[in-house]
Design a protein around this motif. Structure first.
Motif, PDB file in Angstrom:
ATOM      1  N   PRO A   1       0.893   0.770 -14.857  1.00  0.00           N
ATOM      2  CA  PRO A   1       1.087  -0.640 -15.218  1.00  0.00           C
ATOM      3  C   PRO A   1       1.959  -1.377 -14.209  1.00  0.00           C
ATOM      4  O   PRO A   1       2.664  -0.762 -13.402  1.00  0.00           O
ATOM      5  N   VAL A   2       1.912  -2.721 -14.295  1.00  0.00           N
ATOM      6  CA  VAL A   2       2.674  -3.581 -13.382  1.00  0.00           C
ATOM      7  C   VAL A   2       3.429  -4.617 -14.203  1.00  0.00           C
ATOM      8  O   VAL A   2       2.884  -5.198 -15.152  1.00  0.00           O
ATOM      9  N   VAL A   3       4.675  -4.878 -13.817  1.00  0.00           N
ATOM     10  CA  VAL A   3       5.437  -6.018 -14.348  1.00  0.00           C
ATOM     11  C   VAL A   3       5.380  -7.114 -13.300  1.00  0.00           C
ATOM     12  O   VAL A   3       5.759  -6.884 -12.137  1.00  0.00           O
ATOM     13  N   ARG A   4       4.913  -8.298 -13.692  1.00  0.00           N
ATOM     14  CA  ARG A   4       4.739  -9.396 -12.742  1.00  0.00           C
ATOM     15  C   ARG A   4       5.200 -10.710 -13.338  1.00  0.00           C
ATOM     16  O   ARG A   4       5.263 -10.870 -14.559  1.00  0.00           O
TER      17      ARG A   4
ATOM     18  N   THR B   1       0.827  -1.207   0.000  1.00  0.00           N
ATOM     19  CA  THR B   1       0.000   0.000   0.000  1.00  0.00           C
ATOM     20  C   THR B   1       0.862   1.258   0.000  1.00  0.00           C
ATOM     21  O   THR B   1       0.511   2.254  -0.651  1.00  0.00           O
ATOM     22  N   THR B   2       2.002   1.209   0.680  1.00  0.00           N
ATOM     23  CA  THR B   2       2.894   2.372   0.691  1.00  0.00           C
ATOM     24  C   THR B   2       3.479   2.611  -0.700  1.00  0.00           C
ATOM     25  O   THR B   2       3.590   3.759  -1.160  1.00  0.00           O
ATOM     26  N   ALA B   3       3.857   1.528  -1.391  1.00  0.00           N
ATOM     27  CA  ALA B   3       4.364   1.666  -2.760  1.00  0.00           C
ATOM     28  C   ALA B   3       3.316   2.325  -3.654  1.00  0.00           C
ATOM     29  O   ALA B   3       3.625   3.214  -4.459  1.00  0.00           O
ATOM     30  N   ALA B   4       2.051   1.897  -3.500  1.00  0.00           N
ATOM     31  CA  ALA B   4       0.979   2.463  -4.321  1.00  0.00           C
ATOM     32  C   ALA B   4       0.768   3.944  -4.000  1.00  0.00           C
ATOM     33  O   ALA B   4       0.578   4.768  -4.911  1.00  0.00           O
ATOM     34  N   LYS B   5       0.809   4.294  -2.732  1.00  0.00           N
ATOM     35  CA  LYS B   5       0.587   5.692  -2.336  1.00  0.00           C
ATOM     36  C   LYS B   5       1.741   6.593  -2.793  1.00  0.00           C
ATOM     37  O   LYS B   5       1.508   7.740  -3.201  1.00  0.00           O
ATOM     38  N   ILE B   6       2.966   6.078  -2.731  1.00  0.00           N
ATOM     39  CA  ILE B   6       4.102   6.857  -3.234  1.00  0.00           C
ATOM     40  C   ILE B   6       3.966   7.044  -4.746  1.00  0.00           C
ATOM     41  O   ILE B   6       4.233   8.123  -5.290  1.00  0.00           O
ATOM     42  N   GLY B   7       3.531   5.980  -5.432  1.00  0.00           N
ATOM     43  CA  GLY B   7       3.297   6.092  -6.873  1.00  0.00           C
ATOM     44  C   GLY B   7       2.241   7.134  -7.183  1.00  0.00           C
ATOM     45  O   GLY B   7       2.359   7.906  -8.153  1.00  0.00           O
TER      46      GLY B   7
ATOM     47  N   GLU C   1      -1.402  -5.559  -8.115  1.00  0.00           N
ATOM     48  CA  GLU C   1      -2.163  -5.246  -9.325  1.00  0.00           C
ATOM     49  C   GLU C   1      -3.406  -4.435  -8.988  1.00  0.00           C
ATOM     50  O   GLU C   1      -3.771  -3.492  -9.730  1.00  0.00           O
ATOM     51  N   MET C   2      -4.064  -4.747  -7.886  1.00  0.00           N
ATOM     52  CA  MET C   2      -5.261  -4.008  -7.494  1.00  0.00           C
ATOM     53  C   MET C   2      -4.912  -2.547  -7.198  1.00  0.00           C
ATOM     54  O   MET C   2      -5.589  -1.619  -7.660  1.00  0.00           O
ATOM     55  N   TRP C   3      -3.850  -2.320  -6.433  1.00  0.00           N
ATOM     56  CA  TRP C   3      -3.455  -0.958  -6.093  1.00  0.00           C
ATOM     57  C   TRP C   3      -2.955  -0.200  -7.326  1.00  0.00           C
ATOM     58  O   TRP C   3      -3.226   0.988  -7.496  1.00  0.00           O
ATOM     59  N   ALA C   4      -2.223  -0.886  -8.192  1.00  0.00           N
ATOM     60  CA  ALA C   4      -1.731  -0.232  -9.409  1.00  0.00           C
ATOM     61  C   ALA C   4      -2.895   0.228 -10.287  1.00  0.00           C
ATOM     62  O   ALA C   4      -2.836   1.296 -10.917  1.00  0.00           O
ATOM     63  N   HIS C   5      -3.962  -0.574 -10.315  1.00  0.00           N
ATOM     64  CA  HIS C   5      -5.139  -0.184 -11.096  1.00  0.00           C
ATOM     65  C   HIS C   5      -5.754   1.092 -10.523  1.00  0.00           C
ATOM     66  O   HIS C   5      -6.194   1.979 -11.271  1.00  0.00           O
TER      67      HIS C   5
END
Length: 393
Positions: free
Chosen positions: A251-254, A209-215, A242-246
Motif C-alpha cells: 500500500p501507499v500513503v499519499r 524505482t529504487t524505493a520499489a525495488k528495496i521494498g 503508486e504504479m511501482w507499489a502495485h
C-alpha cells in the motif's frame, strides 16, 4: 769638492738618527700565548642518496590474453575471493554475477589493460604499478583509494611471492574486498517497528524505482512494507510511486500534488504504527544538493519521523553510478540533512564506472547497501564486496 765631502760624511749620524727614531716608537706588547684549539675535522662529503627503485619481478610463463574484453569475461572462480559467488555466477546463464560483470564492463575493460601489458613484458615492473593506479583512478575510485590499493598489492606479492597474472589479479581482488569491508556494513534491521527508511538523492538518479525495488527485496525477506509518496513536488511522482507499489504488492500513503511532504511522512508513520507494518519506505523528491531550502525541507521530514519513533529513522542515498566523483560531494551534502546509513548505487548498465563506491567509502565511511544493474524489479541486489571485486578484475 762637494761630491767628495758627501762621500766622506760619517755614517754615525745616520745611525744616531735611526736610533732616536726607534726609541720614539712604542715597543710592541708582549705576545700572549693562546692555547691552541683543535679544529673539528671536516665532515666527509657524501653523495646525495638515490632512492632505491622497486624490484622488477619476473613473471612465470602464463598465457597472454588475446583481447582485453575477452580476457575480462574469462576470469574463472579459482581466485580465492568469493567462491560461492563464483559458483552462483557460473551456474546459471545470465545469473546475477554475469549481469554484474556486464554492468561493470566499462570499468572491467579499463582494469584489464595493465594486466595484458604486464603479461607482454613478462615482468611486474614500475610501469605496471603506474598503469594499475591510473586504471583505478579512471574507474572513479579516486587517487587516494587507487594509491592504497596498489601499495597493498605490492606488499602482498612481495610477502607471498606471487609471480603469475592470476595471482596478481587475486591480490587486487582481495585488496578491494578488504577496503570495502573496512567502510563498515549497512545498518542492521532495527528491532523497533515500524522501521522508517528515507530514500534520498538528486534529480534523476532513480529514487522511486529504487524505493520499489528495496521494498520488493524486503517483502521477499518476509517484512511488511508501506510506501510514503512524499515526492509531492513532481507532477507524476505520486502516480509513479503508486504504479511501482502495485507491482510490489504494497500500500501507499499519499497526499495531493504540491502538498506538504512532511505531512505525508507523519501520516505514513502513524498508519504503519496502527496497522503493524514493519517498514515505511519514504520516497522523497529529487533535489539538487546545492539548494539549501530543499535540503532544509528534507531535514524537516526527518525531524517529523524522528519525533514519532522510539528508534531513529534511517536514510539510503541513491547515487547514479555515471555521476562519478560528483557522488562524493552529493553524499557529503546530503549527510548534513540526514543520517545517511548506506548507499544504493544505480544504473550500472555498462556505461558507468563503479569505482565511486570506494571513493565515497574512503572519504565519508559510508558503505554500499544495494547495487542496481537494470530497470527490472529484480535488478537491484544487496551489495556484496566479493562479487563486486570479481566483476571489476
Amino acid at each position: 769638492m762637494a761630491g767628495k765631502d758627501r762621500k766622506k760624511r760619517p755614517p754615525r749620524a745616520k745611525r744616531k738618527r735611526s736610533r732616536k727614531r726607534r726609541e720614539k716608537e712604542p715597543s710592541p706588547e708582549p705576545f700572549e700565548q693562546v692555547e691552541a684549539v683543535a679544529e673539528p675535522a671536516p665532515e666527509p662529503v657524501t653523495e646525495p642518496a638515490v632512492p632505491e627503485e622497486p624490484p622488477v619481478i619476473p613473471l612465470e610463463d602464463s598465457p597472454l590474453e588475446p583481447e582485453p574484453a575477452q580476457a575480462a569475461e574469462e576470469a574463472e572462480g579459482e581466485d580465492g575471493v568469493g567462491e560461492e559467488a563464483g559458483e552462483e555466477a557460473e551456474g546459471e546463464e545470465g545469473g546475477w554475477g554475469d549481469r554484474l560483470k556486464r554492468g561493470m564492463s566499462r570499468s572491467r575493460k579499463v582494469m584489464t589493460r595493465p594486466f595484458t601489458r604486464v603479461a607482454t613484458r613478462k615482468a611486474i615492473d614500475e610501469e605496471f604499478w603506474s598503469e594499475a593506479e591510473d586504471a583505478l583512478v579512471a574507474s572513479d575510485a579516486g587517487v587516494a583509494c587507487a594509491t592504497d590499493i596498489v601499495e597493498g598489492v605490492r606488499k602482498t606479492i612481495m610477502r607471498e611471492g606471487i609471480r603469475d597474472i592470476e595471482g596478481l589479479k587475486r591480490a587486487f581482488r582481495s585488496q578491494v574486498v578488504e577496503m570495502l569491508e573496512s567502510f563498515g556494513r549497512p545498518p542492521e534491521l532495527s528491532p523497533e517497528r515500524p522501521r522508517v527508511v528515507f530514500i534520498a538523492g538528486v534529480n534523476g538518479v532513480g529514487k522511486t524505482t529504487t524505493a520499489a525495488k528495496i521494498g520488493h527485496l524486503m517483502k521477499e525477506q518476509g517484512a511488511s512494507v508501506l510506501f510514503a509518496a512524499a515526492d509531492t513536488f513532481r507532477a507524476a511522482g505520486i502516480e509513479q510511486m503508486e504504479m511501482w507499489a502495485h507491482r510490489v504488492g504494497a500500500p501507499v500513503v499519499r497526499h495531493k500534488t504540491g502538498g506538504d511532504p512532511a505531512a505525508v511522512v507523519y501520516d505514513a508513520v502513524e498508519s504503519a504504527k496502527a496497522k503493524g507494518f514493519d517498514v515505511v519506505l519514504v520516497d522523497t523528491a529529487g533535489r539538487l544538493h546545492t539548494k539549501k531550502n530543499l535540503m532544509e525541507e528534507l531535514s524537516k521530514m526527518w525531524r517529523v519521523a524522528d519525533r514519532q519513533l522510539e528508534g531513529a529513522p534511517e536514510a539510503i542515498l541513491v547515487i547514479d553510478a555515471t555521476t562519478g566523483q560528483n557522488g562524493v560531494s552529493q553524499a557529503r551534502i546530503f549527510g548534513e540533512a540526514l543520517d545517511i546509513g548506506s548507499i544504493a548505487l544505480t544504473k550500472m548498465d555498462g556505461s558507468a564506472k563503479g569505482g565511486v563506491v570506494m571513493a565515497i567509502g574512503r572519504e565519508l565511511g559510508i558503505p554500499v547497501a544495494y547495487i542496481g544493474v537494470g530497470e527490472g524489479i529484480s535488478d537491484l541486489r544487496p551489495f556484496d564486496p566479493r562479487e563486486y571485486a570479481r566483476a571489476l578484475f
